[in-house]
Write a protein that holds these residues in place. Structure first.
Motif, mmCIF file in Angstrom:
data_model
loop_
_atom_site.group_PDB
_atom_site.id
_atom_site.type_symbol
_atom_site.label_atom_id
_atom_site.label_comp_id
_atom_site.label_asym_id
_atom_site.label_seq_id
_atom_site.Cartn_x
_atom_site.Cartn_y
_atom_site.Cartn_z
ATOM 1 N N ALA A 275 0.855 -1.187 0.000
ATOM 2 C CA ALA A 275 0.000 0.000 0.000
ATOM 3 C C ALA A 275 0.889 1.233 0.000
ATOM 4 O O ALA A 275 2.049 1.189 0.418
ATOM 5 C CB ALA A 275 -0.927 0.019 1.214
ATOM 6 N N PHE A 276 0.329 2.314 -0.489
ATOM 7 C CA PHE A 276 1.005 3.612 -0.541
ATOM 8 C C PHE A 276 0.403 4.479 0.554
ATOM 9 O O PHE A 276 -0.821 4.642 0.620
ATOM 10 C CB PHE A 276 0.781 4.235 -1.916
ATOM 11 C CG PHE A 276 1.502 5.540 -2.156
ATOM 12 C CD1 PHE A 276 2.773 5.555 -2.711
ATOM 13 C CD2 PHE A 276 0.896 6.757 -1.849
ATOM 14 C CE1 PHE A 276 3.434 6.747 -2.951
ATOM 15 C CE2 PHE A 276 1.548 7.961 -2.083
ATOM 16 C CZ PHE A 276 2.817 7.954 -2.637
ATOM 17 N N LEU A 277 1.261 5.040 1.421
ATOM 18 C CA LEU A 277 0.778 5.837 2.548
ATOM 19 C C LEU A 277 0.924 7.321 2.280
ATOM 20 O O LEU A 277 1.896 7.769 1.656
ATOM 21 C CB LEU A 277 1.543 5.478 3.818
ATOM 22 C CG LEU A 277 1.144 4.129 4.413
ATOM 23 C CD1 LEU A 277 2.280 3.153 4.317
ATOM 24 C CD2 LEU A 277 0.670 4.285 5.843
ATOM 25 N N HIS A 278 -0.050 8.091 2.774
ATOM 26 C CA HIS A 278 -0.032 9.549 2.588
ATOM 27 C C HIS A 278 -0.654 10.170 3.838
ATOM 28 O O HIS A 278 -1.838 9.979 4.109
ATOM 29 C CB HIS A 278 -0.830 9.929 1.345
ATOM 30 C CG HIS A 278 -0.631 11.350 0.927
ATOM 31 N ND1 HIS A 278 0.371 11.736 0.055
ATOM 32 C CD2 HIS A 278 -1.287 12.476 1.278
ATOM 33 C CE1 HIS A 278 0.315 13.047 -0.126
ATOM 34 N NE2 HIS A 278 -0.682 13.513 0.611
ATOM 35 N N ALA A 279 0.155 10.914 4.595
ATOM 36 C CA ALA A 279 -0.304 11.445 5.879
ATOM 37 C C ALA A 279 -0.582 12.939 5.857
ATOM 38 O O ALA A 279 -0.935 13.521 6.883
ATOM 39 C CB ALA A 279 0.732 11.146 6.967
ATOM 40 N N ALA A 280 -0.437 13.581 4.694
ATOM 41 C CA ALA A 280 -0.594 15.036 4.616
ATOM 42 C C ALA A 280 -2.026 15.436 4.278
ATOM 43 O O ALA A 280 -2.797 14.654 3.716
ATOM 44 C CB ALA A 280 0.354 15.604 3.558
ATOM 45 N N GLU A 281 -2.357 16.664 4.618
ATOM 46 C CA GLU A 281 -3.615 17.278 4.187
ATOM 47 C C GLU A 281 -3.310 18.067 2.920
ATOM 48 O O GLU A 281 -2.745 19.160 2.977
ATOM 49 C CB GLU A 281 -4.166 18.201 5.279
ATOM 50 C CG GLU A 281 -5.504 18.829 4.933
ATOM 51 C CD GLU A 281 -6.061 19.660 6.072
ATOM 52 O OE1 GLU A 281 -6.911 20.533 5.805
ATOM 53 O OE2 GLU A 281 -5.667 19.438 7.237
ATOM 54 N N GLU A 282 -3.651 17.494 1.766
ATOM 55 C CA GLU A 282 -3.286 18.055 0.470
ATOM 56 C C GLU A 282 -4.474 18.758 -0.185
ATOM 57 O O GLU A 282 -5.620 18.387 0.039
ATOM 58 C CB GLU A 282 -2.807 16.947 -0.480
ATOM 59 C CG GLU A 282 -1.542 16.242 -0.045
ATOM 60 C CD GLU A 282 -0.286 17.018 -0.394
ATOM 61 O OE1 GLU A 282 -0.379 18.190 -0.807
ATOM 62 O OE2 GLU A 282 0.810 16.446 -0.257
ATOM 63 N N ASP A 283 -4.148 19.717 -1.051
ATOM 64 C CA ASP A 283 -5.198 20.319 -1.864
ATOM 65 C C ASP A 283 -5.820 19.275 -2.778
ATOM 66 O O ASP A 283 -7.027 19.245 -2.981
ATOM 67 C CB ASP A 283 -4.631 21.462 -2.712
ATOM 68 C CG ASP A 283 -4.077 22.588 -1.859
ATOM 69 O OD1 ASP A 283 -4.491 22.697 -0.678
ATOM 70 O OD2 ASP A 283 -3.223 23.349 -2.345
ATOM 71 N N PHE A 284 -4.979 18.434 -3.378
ATOM 72 C CA PHE A 284 -5.469 17.320 -4.181
ATOM 73 C C PHE A 284 -4.647 16.074 -3.857
ATOM 74 O O PHE A 284 -5.056 15.263 -3.059
ATOM 75 C CB PHE A 284 -5.430 17.657 -5.672
ATOM 76 C CG PHE A 284 -5.883 16.524 -6.556
ATOM 77 C CD1 PHE A 284 -7.184 16.047 -6.458
ATOM 78 C CD2 PHE A 284 -5.010 15.920 -7.450
ATOM 79 C CE1 PHE A 284 -7.609 14.976 -7.240
ATOM 80 C CE2 PHE A 284 -5.430 14.858 -8.242
ATOM 81 C CZ PHE A 284 -6.728 14.394 -8.139
ATOM 82 N N GLY A 285 -3.496 15.891 -4.469
ATOM 83 C CA GLY A 285 -2.647 14.741 -4.155
ATOM 84 C C GLY A 285 -2.363 13.875 -5.357
ATOM 85 O O GLY A 285 -2.837 12.728 -5.445
#
Length: 379
Positions: A275-285
């Motif tokens: 799995a790919f993890l993403h912990a940020a609050e992004e405008d989109f991503g």
């Protein structure tokens, strides 16, 4: 629309990144459009998407040190965009994350602004910016706060100059409503999903690949996996937040830092990750969409653009930016993993292709032009 003369206004051309990809697709829809920017310092190697077009720049282009320090002229940028003479165009498209939407148009023109974000550092991220820049106290802090105050007033006032606003995600649409009190239509930005292919065999590693800057919160993921020694985490990327991430991972043999890796190697790591993890609050991503294009499931923080990208059959969202929340999300993912198909992830990514963007954006603008023409005919 052969009879429509089109101008595209972009803030600045510095690198070929997310907002420039939007401009690239606008130019593909309207190849005769003329491009304007506050300044153009784009390296020759990255100018291919412009197709040899001349960029019409503002007076900031000619100011001292503008090629390397144009951001220091932020206080002049509202004036700069207002000096563009756009009176000859029927349709004006602005690509906005700072000042581009502030161009002046007349009643016979249609101005559509594609908004990557309202000016983050002048609105809700002001205090975060001041902390990171070391400007919480002192004369420069007072000047910067005054400048942001002036920019907020101008930014809010010029939102009324735009005829129609397009947001790049529901999250940005909410921010637009909050700071400008304007409705918007969501059209997600283009992602080059075609250069990614489905992965074959999955390996045992989880992956996080991103720029190491504080808001990405890589240290939370590292802290979570340090508490889960039976699971392997690979971290790719470099930047000022790397030291904090290494500190959070201290003593954890299951966490591997790869630094910056060549693109081909990175894609292979994505294609084979559990799995790919993403912990940020992004405008989109965009990175999350690229992972889905490889058939890789997502584990992402459930705010910002991730809400538009992650579907229940392609990944899981976690509610808090905390190590405990990441750990719980990993456990939920592993329970659901047998039901998440790589083909479903890939299909999900195709919603954000460049072709899909062109189709939606063209249809939206043409509908606005038709409505304006009908209104003028009945007046």
């Amino acid at each position: 629309m052969p009879d429509v003369k089109v101008a595209i206004v972009h803030e600045w051309l510095e690198s070929y990144a997310g907002s420039e990809r939007v401009v690239e697709q606008m130019l593909r829809i309207w190849p005769e459009a003329e491009l304007h920017a506050v300044c153009d310092v784009l390296p020759e190697a990255e100018r291919g998407f412009l197709g040899g077009r001349q960029v019409r720049t503002s007076f900031i282009q000619r100011l001292p040190f503008a090629r390397t320090q144009f951001r220091k002229y932020l206080s002049l940028m509202p004036l700069a965009v207002e000096q563009f003479d756009l009176s000859a165009y029927d349709l004006v498209l602005s690509s906005n994350h700072a000042v581009a939407k502030g161009v002046i148009t007349g009643p016979g023109q249609l101005h559509v602004s594609y908004v990557h974000s309202p000016m983050r550092y002048a609105w809700d991220l002001q205090h975060q910016y001041l902390r990171q820049a070391g400007l919480e106290r002192g004369p420069m802090s007072l000047y910067t706060r005054w400048l942001f105050h002036r920019m907020r007033l101008w930014d809010h006032a010029t939102a009324d100059r735009v005829d129609a606003i397009v947001a790049n995600s529901r999250y940005i649409a909410e921010r637009i409503e909050k700071v400008w009190r304007r409705p918007s239509t969501v059209i997600h930005p283009p992602v080059d999903v075609e250069r990614f292919t489905l992965g074959a065999a999955r390996e045992d590693h989880y992956l996080i690949a991103t720029r190491m800057v504080p808001y990405k919160r890589v240290e939370l993921v590292a802290e979570a996996f340090r508490a889960m020694p039976e699971r392997r985490l690979v971290i790719c990327g470099d930047g000022p937040g790397l030291a904090q991430a290494r500190e959070a991972a201290a003593g954890a043999p299951n966490i591997v830092f790869r630094g910056r890796v060549p693109q081909a190697e990175l894609v292979q790591l994505i294609r084979t990750a559990r799995a790919f993890l993403h912990a940020a609050e992004e405008d989109f991503g965009i990175g999350m969409v690229e992972a889905q294009a490889c058939g890789t499931p997502l584990i992402a923080f459930g705010r910002g653009g991730a809400r538009d990208i992650v579907r229940p059959d392609t990944g899981v969202l976690f509610p808090e930016q905390s190590a405990a929340s990441v750990m719980e999300a990993v456990r939920r993912f592993e329970a659901l993993a047998p039901m998440i198909r790589p083909e479903a992830c890939r299909e999900n990514a195709l919603r954000f292709s460049a072709a899909a963007f062109r189709e939606r954006f063209r249809a939206h603008v043409e509908a606005l032009l038709a409505a304006r023409e009908a209104a003028c005919a009945s007046a």
